[in-house]
Design a protein around this motif. Structure first.
Motif, PDB file in Angstrom:
ATOM      1  N   UNK A 171      44.846  35.564  49.112  1.00  0.00           N
ATOM      2  CA  UNK A 171      45.024  35.542  47.781  1.00  0.00           C
ATOM      3  C   UNK A 171      44.742  37.126  47.399  1.00  0.00           C
ATOM      4  N   UNK A 172      43.686  37.788  47.863  1.00  0.00           N
ATOM      5  CA  UNK A 172      43.221  39.081  47.412  1.00  0.00           C
ATOM      6  C   UNK A 172      43.694  40.064  48.132  1.00  0.00           C
ATOM      7  N   UNK A 173      44.147  39.710  49.408  1.00  0.00           N
ATOM      8  CA  UNK A 173      44.786  40.608  50.257  1.00  0.00           C
ATOM      9  C   UNK A 173      43.837  41.502  50.896  1.00  0.00           C
ATOM     10  N   UNK A 174      42.449  41.060  50.822  1.00  0.00           N
ATOM     11  CA  UNK A 174      41.514  41.862  51.882  1.00  0.00           C
ATOM     12  C   UNK A 174      41.697  41.644  53.287  1.00  0.00           C
ATOM     13  N   UNK A 201      39.224  38.374  28.194  1.00  0.00           N
ATOM     14  CA  UNK A 201      37.689  38.409  27.794  1.00  0.00           C
ATOM     15  C   UNK A 201      36.943  38.073  29.000  1.00  0.00           C
ATOM     16  N   UNK A 202      37.386  37.246  29.799  1.00  0.00           N
ATOM     17  CA  UNK A 202      36.589  36.869  31.238  1.00  0.00           C
ATOM     18  C   UNK A 202      36.219  38.139  32.102  1.00  0.00           C
ATOM     19  N   UNK A 203      37.503  38.817  32.074  1.00  0.00           N
ATOM     20  CA  UNK A 203      37.495  40.100  32.758  1.00  0.00           C
ATOM     21  C   UNK A 203      36.386  41.101  32.194  1.00  0.00           C
ATOM     22  N   UNK A 204      36.625  41.349  30.948  1.00  0.00           N
ATOM     23  CA  UNK A 204      35.776  42.044  30.229  1.00  0.00           C
ATOM     24  C   UNK A 204      34.120  41.812  30.452  1.00  0.00           C
ATOM     25  N   UNK A 205      33.983  40.653  30.453  1.00  0.00           N
ATOM     26  CA  UNK A 205      32.486  39.987  30.709  1.00  0.00           C
ATOM     27  C   UNK A 205      32.147  40.408  31.855  1.00  0.00           C
ATOM     28  N   UNK A 206      33.081  40.059  32.957  1.00  0.00           N
ATOM     29  CA  UNK A 206      32.558  40.320  34.423  1.00  0.00           C
ATOM     30  C   UNK A 206      32.474  41.877  34.571  1.00  0.00           C
ATOM     31  N   UNK A 207      33.310  42.553  34.215  1.00  0.00           N
ATOM     32  CA  UNK A 207      33.216  43.629  34.446  1.00  0.00           C
ATOM     33  C   UNK A 207      31.759  44.211  33.887  1.00  0.00           C
ATOM     34  N   UNK A 262      40.651  40.942  37.383  1.00  0.00           N
ATOM     35  CA  UNK A 262      41.922  40.422  36.743  1.00  0.00           C
ATOM     36  C   UNK A 262      42.527  39.352  37.486  1.00  0.00           C
ATOM     37  N   UNK A 263      42.708  39.790  38.709  1.00  0.00           N
ATOM     38  CA  UNK A 263      43.624  38.788  39.720  1.00  0.00           C
ATOM     39  C   UNK A 263      42.668  37.628  39.710  1.00  0.00           C
ATOM     40  N   UNK A 264      41.482  37.764  39.838  1.00  0.00           N
ATOM     41  CA  UNK A 264      40.876  36.451  40.253  1.00  0.00           C
ATOM     42  C   UNK A 264      40.621  35.609  38.776  1.00  0.00           C
ATOM     43  N   UNK A 265      40.781  36.331  37.677  1.00  0.00           N
ATOM     44  CA  UNK A 265      40.668  35.611  36.236  1.00  0.00           C
ATOM     45  C   UNK A 265      42.018  35.240  35.592  1.00  0.00           C
ATOM     46  N   UNK A 266      43.044  35.350  36.522  1.00  0.00           N
ATOM     47  CA  UNK A 266      44.447  35.213  35.840  1.00  0.00           C
ATOM     48  C   UNK A 266      44.558  35.977  34.520  1.00  0.00           C
ATOM     49  N   UNK A 294      35.065  28.633  34.977  1.00  0.00           N
ATOM     50  CA  UNK A 294      36.274  29.050  34.495  1.00  0.00           C
ATOM     51  C   UNK A 294      36.990  28.806  35.804  1.00  0.00           C
ATOM     52  N   UNK A 295      38.387  28.452  35.582  1.00  0.00           N
ATOM     53  CA  UNK A 295      39.362  28.387  36.778  1.00  0.00           C
ATOM     54  C   UNK A 295      39.818  29.679  37.327  1.00  0.00           C
ATOM     55  N   UNK A 296      39.303  30.280  38.337  1.00  0.00           N
ATOM     56  CA  UNK A 296      39.707  31.435  38.609  1.00  0.00           C
ATOM     57  C   UNK A 296      40.881  31.911  39.463  1.00  0.00           C
ATOM     58  N   UNK A 297      41.062  30.846  40.028  1.00  0.00           N
ATOM     59  CA  UNK A 297      42.105  30.912  41.112  1.00  0.00           C
ATOM     60  C   UNK A 297      43.663  31.197  40.518  1.00  0.00           C
ATOM     61  N   UNK A 298      44.114  32.381  41.020  1.00  0.00           N
ATOM     62  CA  UNK A 298      45.425  32.635  40.638  1.00  0.00           C
ATOM     63  C   UNK A 298      46.444  31.979  41.701  1.00  0.00           C
TER      64      UNK A 298
END
Length: 182
Positions: free
Chosen positions: A141-144, A47-53, A39-43, A94-98
């Motif tokens: 961005x992701x806090x890793x 729909x994109x999150x559901x597909x990627x999960x 969700x963070x990667x896909x803003x 897709x533009x994934x960058x938040x």
């Protein structure tokens, strides 16, 4: 089978006994974190999150025999999710960058206009190497942690630290007109 079975036990049951319930428990156990990461990667594009999960767990199931229990199952699973997002980003599907969540860059810029910063940051990110871009996104961005990013990228820790440092320095140069960047 109890809900408290370890990931390793559930993986073993899935592989050796073709136990679909064991894999379903793995999905239930990890789906919220996978969904949150995506969700963070896909803003938050549901729909994109559901597909990627769905694609993450399908790939995990299909390649479960390649899982080496030396690593944690969760790390292996998150790497699959990350690789899917990185792949889509590379293909520009897709533009994934938040951009708002790149704390070390955007938070310390003197903002003239948020949309101008977004545009400049997108252009700046396109000018750094792919490995630096991925490392910067994971760590800033992701806090890793650097160690987690190294594991996700399958690179030595020092290489990831170098990618983050060099990527940040290049972004600072490219965004100098926005003010001081952390």
């Amino acid at each position: 089978m109890e809900m408290l079975d370890s990931d390793a036990v559930l993986v073993e049951r899935t592989l050796k006994l073709n136990d679909q319930q064991a894999f379903a428990r793995l999905m239930l156990r990890h789906q919220l974190v996978v969904r949150s990461l995506l969700a963070r990667c896909c803003r938050n594009d549901r729909h994109a999150v559901d597909d990627l999960v769905q694609e993450t767990f399908l790939r995990a199931y299909l390649s479960l025999s390649s899982f080496r229990s030396e690593a944690k199952f969760s790390t292996w699973l998150y790497r699959i999710a990350f690789n899917l997002v990185a792949d889509k980003f590379r293909r520009k599907s897709l533009d994934y960058c938040d951009l708002d969540s790149i704390q070390g860059i955007a938070d310390n810029c003197k903002l003239l206009s948020q949309s101008d910063l977004r545009g400049d940051l997108v252009k700046a990110l396109d000018k750094i190497s792919e490995q630096q871009k991925i490392a910067v996104r994971l760590c800033l961005e992701e806090g890793y942690t650097h160690a987690d990013a190294a594991e996700a990228m399958n690179l030595p820790l020092g290489t990831v630290k170098s990618h983050v440092s060099r990527g940040r320095a290049q972004l600072q140069q490219l965004l100098v007109h926005w003010g001081e960047v952390a």
